[in-house]
Each structure stands twice: as C-alpha cells, then as structure tokens.
Design an enzyme around this catalytic site. Structure first.
Site, short mmCIF file in Angstrom:
data_model
loop_
_atom_site.label_atom_id
_atom_site.label_comp_id
_atom_site.label_asym_id
_atom_site.label_seq_id
_atom_site.Cartn_x
_atom_site.Cartn_y
_atom_site.Cartn_z
N LYS A 112 5.02 8.23 1.46
CA LYS A 112 5.29 9.36 2.34
C LYS A 112 4.47 10.59 1.96
O LYS A 112 4.26 11.48 2.78
CB LYS A 112 6.77 9.66 2.38
CG LYS A 112 7.55 8.54 3.06
CD LYS A 112 8.99 8.88 3.33
CE LYS A 112 9.66 7.84 4.20
NZ LYS A 112 9.85 6.53 3.52
C1 LIG Z 1 10.00 5.32 4.16
C2 LIG Z 1 9.74 4.08 3.36
C3 LIG Z 1 9.52 2.83 3.97
C4 LIG Z 1 9.62 2.64 5.48
O1 LIG Z 1 8.59 3.28 6.17
P1 LIG Z 1 8.68 3.46 7.77
O2 LIG Z 1 7.50 4.28 8.13
O3 LIG Z 1 9.97 4.17 8.02
O4 LIG Z 1 8.66 2.11 8.35
C5 LIG Z 1 9.23 1.75 3.16
N1 LIG Z 1 9.18 1.86 1.83
C6 LIG Z 1 9.37 3.04 1.20
C7 LIG Z 1 9.32 3.08 -0.28
C8 LIG Z 1 9.65 4.20 1.93
O5 LIG Z 1 9.86 5.36 1.31
#
Ligand SMILES: *Cc1c(COP(=O)(O)O)cnc(C)c1O
Length: 469
Positions: A112
């Site tokens: 993220k």
């Molecule tokens: C947010 C997240 C996901 C999922 O990502 P999306 O974009 O919501 O599909 C997967 N793994 C981790 C570690 C995350 O923080």
C-alpha cells in the site's frame, strides 16, 4: 484527461478533481473516460529505466498536462525516496519460471506504500496550488491506516484521522500507526469493530456539515483513482525486467478489495502483454466464487490469518464490471441494485469476458501455513501469509509453465509474525525462523505511542476531529 462514474450519472471530473473526490455522487467509482495505450515499440524503449522513470512514463498520460512534467517527476521522486531497496520493487526467484515481486520495501512494509506515498505527495502538491486544506478520514483493519499516515504525515495541508477497532488490530499494525508523532496525525481507537469504524467514516463522508467552512474530507481507500494508477507501474516494471514486452508474463495477486489486481488489468488494457491474471483469495472468497461459479454473493466475514484480505465485498470490482458491460452506467446501476439483496449474477457474456483475462483460486488458513513451510523448505524464502496465497494460486492455476509467473508479495513476513509462528510449530522440519523487522523499524516496540480511545458515537468522533483541525 476526464474521469467518469461507473454508474453514469455523476459530473465528469478532471484529474485533480478526481484525486480529491471520493465516491461519485451517484454512488459509483471514477474511471478514466478513455484509457491511454502504449505500442509494443514504445514499451520496449523503456527497458532499463529505473522505477521512478518508468512511473513517469506510465502515469503522465493520465494527468494530461494538469501537472507539469517537472512537478510530476518531483512528486514521483519524493514518493519512492522512503523505500529501502534501490530497485523499489525487486524480483526474487522462488521456483522454475516463478518469481516474487517484493512490494514491501516501503516505510510500512506492505504494497500500500506504493500508492499512499504517491497520493500523499500528490495531494500536498494539489492542495498547495489551490491554497486549500483538507481532512483525510479513513478506517483501517490493518495496513491501510499506517500506509496512509506515513503518506500524509509531512503534508502541511492535510490533517489525518484514522479509526481502528480498539484492541482488534495486531500489535505491529497498531504501533506502525500510533508511533508516528506528527502534529497532523490522529489515531482514534474506536470502541467497536471494523464495520463500526467503516460505517462512521461512510456517514461522515455523506454528511460533512460537521466540518468548518472550506474544509472537505478526502478518501484514501482504494476507491481513490490515484491509488490504482500508481499501482499500474509495477506490472510494467516486472514485465520489463523479465523480457517484456517481447514475451507475455502472468501475474498472481493476493486480493481483497480488487484494487491491486485491477491495476494489473489496466496494465494489460494499456498494451502490456499479460498472459494470465490470477485472483488469489483466502476463505473470504466472493471473487473466486464469482469467477468460478458465477456466485457473487455476500457471506459472513471469516477472520483469517491474512487479515488484509478479509472482506465481504470487493469495492473495486465495480470498475471491472463497468468494462465487462460495455461501459454502460445504467447496467451497473441495475446490477448494484440487484446486489443490494446480497446476490448478483453476471450475464454469460460478461462472465466469459472476465474468464478470458482472470483465473481465480481460494486457499484456507491450514493450506496457507503449509505453503509457507513448503516454500521455505524448498527455496529458503519466507513468505507472509497474504503472499503465500498468491504463490499457491500461481502454482495451481497457471496455464503455461513456459510463461514466467510473477507473484505479488504484498507484505513483509515480519508484519505477520503470528502466522509464521504457527507454521513453524506445525512444520518443524521447514526450519522457519522468526522474521526480523527491517532496520528502519527495529525499535518499533520501544517507541512511544499516541492514540485516543473514543466510544462508538459519531458525534464524539466528529467533535474530536473539529477540535483538532
Ligand atoms: C490491502 C492488502 C491486500 C489486498 O489488496 P487489494 O488491493 O485490496 O486487493 C493484500 N495483501 C496485503 C498485505 C494488503 O495489505
């Protein structure tokens, strides 16, 4: 570039407006009116660019002159300065023609950061130009909150309030949020669960009259277009590193809200040769059920060992549905009102087009632990539980062994020590050690924490916000 709502009934926005907007006023999500595309020759000419240079190539057509090239380059450079690896998104081989793309080298150890570092610097730039101040408000069950806080902590024109369910996030995740000591950062531990936090944020976006004149709320969840856009870049980066665009590459993506994998779909639409996109889910498998059985229905949430993928509904899936239905907003309005009853089915045609691009897979907790152990035993590589689901999906679903597959590593294993610990106990032969926190946060457990515990009461939360901006 102009942006339109998936439900076809909201104002058309410019790039800067779409960054500041949350949901469209018709309840839809914003998408570009037309997607930029690149020729194979053009993509091939980017071989050897570093991550930041490539990010500029991929992102600037969306901005279409609203921000000067020079300013955009500066925003991109600042966004990836805080990453601990020179490659920004390094590739590691974990099997024959199988690679892991490590997207956890940012400040909060999850992918993220790619989007939220960028969004923070982008907002700061746009707000300074407009001489505007905003309030970022978000709810988190884990990774989004800390990445948003790290992205916004240096922004002069943003006050950020992140709600998390009191005593219900992991200690690493809580400390990553509460140990940031910037004056514009406020952590609210709400006496409720994640849904209560999310409902409070939703209600506040719908009625922002509690804010003083001239202030507005800005969303940092993955409905924000800028987040998705920033994530398109690493699909190009991985492909170019493995011989693209002269050969096709497949990707396996651990999926929750469908943001990360939707960025891969966009990369493909923009001209990157992608063979297969694999949707990897945990027991919260609405997307897997939809692709495999045309069963897009809400089920109770299951708390898994991969909590960042614990969702009942994937909000960004609407953006794909829009394309699958000929970009007709009225069709999406109809589908979404059908889904209010808890269930919707796709037409044969829409499902067939989805299956041309996507495969899907689901892995439960026990199999996730086994996969972490097996992978460590075979290659010495330690996966976090989210990434493990993506690797399992890659191995089960890939259609061609001669096409390289890239599994997106969405978090560093040190972020989820409980899962690694459980795998180590169950599978002693795999010799799993406890993953160390990376250098820049080794002292996380000694740092001072700051947060405010508040009752599950919207007027108390809103008064806290207005008292602190
Ligand atoms: C947010 C997240 C996901 C999922 O990502 P999306 O974009 O919501 O599909 C997967 N793994 C981790 C570690 C995350 O923080």
């Amino acid at each position: 570039m102009k942006f339109i709502s998936t439900r076809g009934d909201a104002p058309v926005l410019s790039f800067e407006e779409v960054v500041l907007a949350g949901l469209a006023s018709d309840g839809g999500l914003y998408v570009p009116q037309t997607l930029p595309t690149f020729s194979q020759d053009e993509i091939a000419s980017w071989a050897g660019l570093n991550y930041q240079q490539l990010a500029f190539k991929v992102i600037h057509p969306f901005i279409d002159g609203e921000i000067s090239d020079q300013d955009l380059i500066a925003i991109i450079d600042k966004s990836y300065q805080s990453f601990s690896h020179d490659a920004i998104a390094p590739l590691i081989q974990t099997g024959h023609n199988e690679w892991v793309l490590e997207l956890f080298c940012g400040p909060t150890l999850a992918f993220k950061d790619f989007a939220l570092q960028f969004l923070g610097h982008l907002l700061d730039f746009i707000l300074a130009k407009r001489q505007q101040k905003v309030v970022v408000m978000g709810a988190t069950s884990g990774d989004t909150g800390s990445a948003a806080i790290e992205g916004c902590k240096r922004c002069e024109n943003i006050d950020i309030f992140i709600l998390h369910p009191h005593n219900r996030v992991s200690e690493v995740q809580r400390r990553q949020m509460t140990t940031v000591m910037a004056d514009n950062v406020f952590n609210i531990a709400l006496e409720g669960n994640f849904d209560d936090c999310q409902n409070m944020v939703k209600a506040s976006f719908l009625d922002q009259s509690f804010l003083p004149d001239g202030r507005q709320l800005v969303a940092v969840n993955s409905i924000n277009w800028a987040r998705i856009m920033a994530q398109i870049v690493y699909y190009f980066y991985a492909s170019l590193a493995l011989g693209g665009p002269h050969r096709s590459i497949s990707f396996s993506v651990p999926t929750g809200n469908f943001g990360d994998i939707f960025a891969g779909y966009l990369a493909k639409q923009m001209g990157l040769p992608i063979e297969q996109l694999i949707i990897a889910t945990n027991a919260n498998d609405i997307l897997h059920r939809c692709i495999s059985d045309n069963d897009h229905s809400k089920k109770a949430m299951h708390q898994s060992l991969s909590p960042s993928m614990d969702i009942m509904v994937s909000s960004n899936f609407e953006r794909l549905l829009f394309d699958l239905h000929g970009r007709r907003g009225s069709e999406i309005q109809r589908l979404m009102s059908e889904f209010e009853s808890g269930h919707m089915s796709l037409s044969d045609e829409a499902l067939a087009s989805a299956r041309e691009v996507f495969s899907s897979f689901r892995l439960d907790d026990d199999a996730t632990l086994k996969l972490i152990a097996d992978t460590h035993a075979n290659s010495g590589y330690l996966l976090d539980p989210h990434t493990a689901i993506g690797v399992a999906a890659a191995r089960a679903e890939r259609s061609r062994k001669d096409v390289p597959i890239v599994c997106l590593a969405t978090a560093h294993p040190a972020k989820f020590p409980e899962a690694v610990d459980r795998a180590a106990k169950l599978f002693p032969d795999a010799r799993l050690g406890q993953p160390a926190l990376p250098l820049h946060i080794v002292d996380l457990f000694e740092r001072e924490e700051r947060m405010t515990v508040l009752p599950d009461d919207i007027s108390e939360v809103q008064s806290f916000i207005t008292a602190n901006i």
